[in-house]
Write a protein that holds these residues in place. Structure first.
Motif, PDB file in Angstrom:
ATOM      1  N   TRP A 173       0.869  -1.184   0.000  1.00  0.00           N
ATOM      2  CA  TRP A 173       0.000   0.000   0.000  1.00  0.00           C
ATOM      3  C   TRP A 173       0.907   1.236   0.000  1.00  0.00           C
ATOM      4  O   TRP A 173       1.492   1.596   1.005  1.00  0.00           O
ATOM      5  CB  TRP A 173      -0.892  -0.049   1.222  1.00  0.00           C
ATOM      6  CG  TRP A 173      -1.785   1.123   1.476  1.00  0.00           C
ATOM      7  CD1 TRP A 173      -1.742   2.349   0.895  1.00  0.00           C
ATOM      8  CD2 TRP A 173      -2.853   1.164   2.429  1.00  0.00           C
ATOM      9  NE1 TRP A 173      -2.707   3.165   1.418  1.00  0.00           N
ATOM     10  CE2 TRP A 173      -3.401   2.464   2.371  1.00  0.00           C
ATOM     11  CE3 TRP A 173      -3.376   0.250   3.337  1.00  0.00           C
ATOM     12  CZ2 TRP A 173      -4.467   2.864   3.175  1.00  0.00           C
ATOM     13  CZ3 TRP A 173      -4.436   0.635   4.143  1.00  0.00           C
ATOM     14  CH2 TRP A 173      -4.979   1.920   4.055  1.00  0.00           C
ATOM     15  N   ILE A 181      -8.150   3.679  -1.562  1.00  0.00           N
ATOM     16  CA  ILE A 181      -8.440   2.780  -0.446  1.00  0.00           C
ATOM     17  C   ILE A 181      -9.431   3.429   0.522  1.00  0.00           C
ATOM     18  O   ILE A 181     -10.231   2.731   1.153  1.00  0.00           O
ATOM     19  CB  ILE A 181      -7.137   2.342   0.246  1.00  0.00           C
ATOM     20  CG1 ILE A 181      -6.267   1.575  -0.755  1.00  0.00           C
ATOM     21  CG2 ILE A 181      -7.431   1.447   1.445  1.00  0.00           C
ATOM     22  CD1 ILE A 181      -4.874   1.265  -0.266  1.00  0.00           C
ATOM     23  N   CYS A 217       1.299  -2.402   5.571  1.00  0.00           N
ATOM     24  CA  CYS A 217       0.045  -2.002   4.923  1.00  0.00           C
ATOM     25  C   CYS A 217       0.019  -2.548   3.503  1.00  0.00           C
ATOM     26  O   CYS A 217       0.920  -2.267   2.703  1.00  0.00           O
ATOM     27  CB  CYS A 217      -0.089  -0.481   4.920  1.00  0.00           C
ATOM     28  SG  CYS A 217      -0.099   0.245   6.572  1.00  0.00           S
ATOM     29  N   VAL A 219      -2.444  -4.225  -0.005  1.00  0.00           N
ATOM     30  CA  VAL A 219      -3.656  -4.109  -0.813  1.00  0.00           C
ATOM     31  C   VAL A 219      -3.766  -5.345  -1.695  1.00  0.00           C
ATOM     32  O   VAL A 219      -2.762  -5.855  -2.201  1.00  0.00           O
ATOM     33  CB  VAL A 219      -3.589  -2.861  -1.723  1.00  0.00           C
ATOM     34  CG1 VAL A 219      -4.847  -2.742  -2.572  1.00  0.00           C
ATOM     35  CG2 VAL A 219      -3.365  -1.606  -0.916  1.00  0.00           C
ATOM     36  N   PRO A 228      -8.133  -1.761  -6.457  1.00  0.00           N
ATOM     37  CA  PRO A 228      -7.962  -2.369  -5.137  1.00  0.00           C
ATOM     38  C   PRO A 228      -9.309  -2.854  -4.616  1.00  0.00           C
ATOM     39  O   PRO A 228     -10.308  -2.137  -4.692  1.00  0.00           O
ATOM     40  CB  PRO A 228      -7.415  -1.218  -4.288  1.00  0.00           C
ATOM     41  CG  PRO A 228      -7.859   0.031  -4.974  1.00  0.00           C
ATOM     42  CD  PRO A 228      -7.931  -0.308  -6.435  1.00  0.00           C
ATOM     43  N   TYR A 231      -7.817  -4.548   1.700  1.00  0.00           N
ATOM     44  CA  TYR A 231      -6.673  -3.811   2.233  1.00  0.00           C
ATOM     45  C   TYR A 231      -6.436  -4.189   3.692  1.00  0.00           C
ATOM     46  O   TYR A 231      -7.330  -4.663   4.393  1.00  0.00           O
ATOM     47  CB  TYR A 231      -6.917  -2.295   2.141  1.00  0.00           C
ATOM     48  CG  TYR A 231      -8.068  -1.852   3.007  1.00  0.00           C
ATOM     49  CD1 TYR A 231      -7.859  -1.382   4.299  1.00  0.00           C
ATOM     50  CD2 TYR A 231      -9.385  -1.970   2.561  1.00  0.00           C
ATOM     51  CE1 TYR A 231      -8.919  -1.037   5.106  1.00  0.00           C
ATOM     52  CE2 TYR A 231     -10.448  -1.619   3.363  1.00  0.00           C
ATOM     53  CZ  TYR A 231     -10.208  -1.156   4.633  1.00  0.00           C
ATOM     54  OH  TYR A 231     -11.269  -0.825   5.444  1.00  0.00           O
TER      55      TYR A 231
END
Length: 323
Positions: A173, A181, A217, A219, A228, A231
């Motif tokens: 991410w 997101i 982090c 996705v 995306p 997540y």
């Protein structure tokens, strides 16, 4: 606003109060053995996103030290208002908590009136082992409407790597994905109890919090569309080790687009997060969940090895609008 109750002078907080306010919260958390508590940066966010002049109070002793606090955060249109507050351990049993809660109820009624609502649901949450808030809330007419679970998993063993379902790929991410997101998060949590859509500003504050670890982090992208669709947001609070003796990787948020559920994406994200936590020297993986979540989250977390270690009741009281 300036008034007095319980031997303390009460006024609205100023930005210059943040360090002392954060120290008050830390003293309360230490005495009550909180799992987590808000830091100065969280109070900075409150000043950025809320009307501190109307929605918060601090109560000071004669030496100018804050000894009690209370604040409110309206969720969405204001039909729900969340409360935070507490009293310095050395100043308890003087009726100060009742004063703070009374102010919160009065202010919640005014928030409802300001937004043209007949009333609001005022909510408060605390960890189950802390008995004082439960007694105070029950005496004020609040009732428990929900339970949240804190779940942990040891990291001595981690799940093996396995591919996602065909048509999906796991990515890091990066900041340029933040807005996409945010939109995905609002879709994933639409209709979830106690949740409200995130604005661009509040989302930027959430993902920009210093405790967030970008390396944790991730996705999931649908390869056909390039969009995306799931997540994971991970964070690390170094205070957890000092308070509780564990080095913790924490799952702040995990979500899946409603049209892509049932394909193992959340499990894939969570197992990947566990591996990342362990690789970075964490000893525990942790998360919090709504026990009333109807999406199968509890079974998912237990399937990855998490177990409930703590519970927190959510109390609620209907407060009518007051001009």
């Amino acid at each position: 606003m300036t008034e007095e109750f319980g031997g303390l002078l009460v006024r609205t907080p100023r930005r210059t109060d943040i360090p002392a306010w954060a120290q008050l919260i830390a003293r309360i958390a230490g005495a009550e053995r909180h799992t987590w508590y808000e830091k100065a940066e969280d109070l900075e966010t409150f000043f950025e996103l809320q009307d501190a002049e109307s929605d918060a109070i601090l109560a000071f002793d004669d030496d100018g030290v804050p000894r009690a606090h209370g604040r409110l955060t309206a969720v969405g249109d204001g039909a729900v208002v969340r409360s935070e507050g507490g009293v310095d351990p050395d100043w308890r049993r003087r009726g100060i908590g009742e004063h703070v809660l009374g102010w919160q109820q009065e202010r919640a009624g005014r928030i409802a009136a300001e937004r043209g609502l007949p009333g609001t649901a005022l909510r408060a949450q605390h960890e189950e082992h802390v008995e004082g808030p439960a007694q105070l809330l029950e005496s004020a007419g609040f009732g428990v409407v929900r339970w949240f679970h804190e779940m942990h998993r040891g990291l001595d063993r981690v799940p093996p790597e396995r591919p996602l379902a065909p048509g999906y790929e796991l990515l890091n991410w990066t900041p340029e994905l933040d807005e996409a997101i945010r939109v995905l998060h609002n879709l994933a949590f639409a209709g979830h109890w106690g949740s409200a859509p995130r604005s661009e500003e509040s989302w930027a504050r959430r993902v920009g919090n210093p405790e967030v670890r970008r390396a944790w982090c991730t996705v999931v992208r649908e390869t056909r569309s390039g969009d995306p669709v799931a997540y994971h947001l991970g964070s690390h609070d170094p205070e957890i080790e000092r308070l509780h003796g564990r080095v913790e990787g924490y799952t702040e948020l995990i979500g899946v687009h409603p049209e892509h559920r049932g394909r193992g994406l959340a499990r894939g994200l969570l197992e990947d997060a566990v591996r990342r936590f362990a690789a970075d020297g964490m000893t525990t993986a942790a998360l919090d969940m709504d026990s009333g979540n109807g999406t199968g989250a509890l079974a998912l977390y237990e399937g990855v090895g998490y177990r409930v270690v703590n519970r927190a009741p959510v109390w609620e009281k209907a407060v009518p609008a007051t001009p």
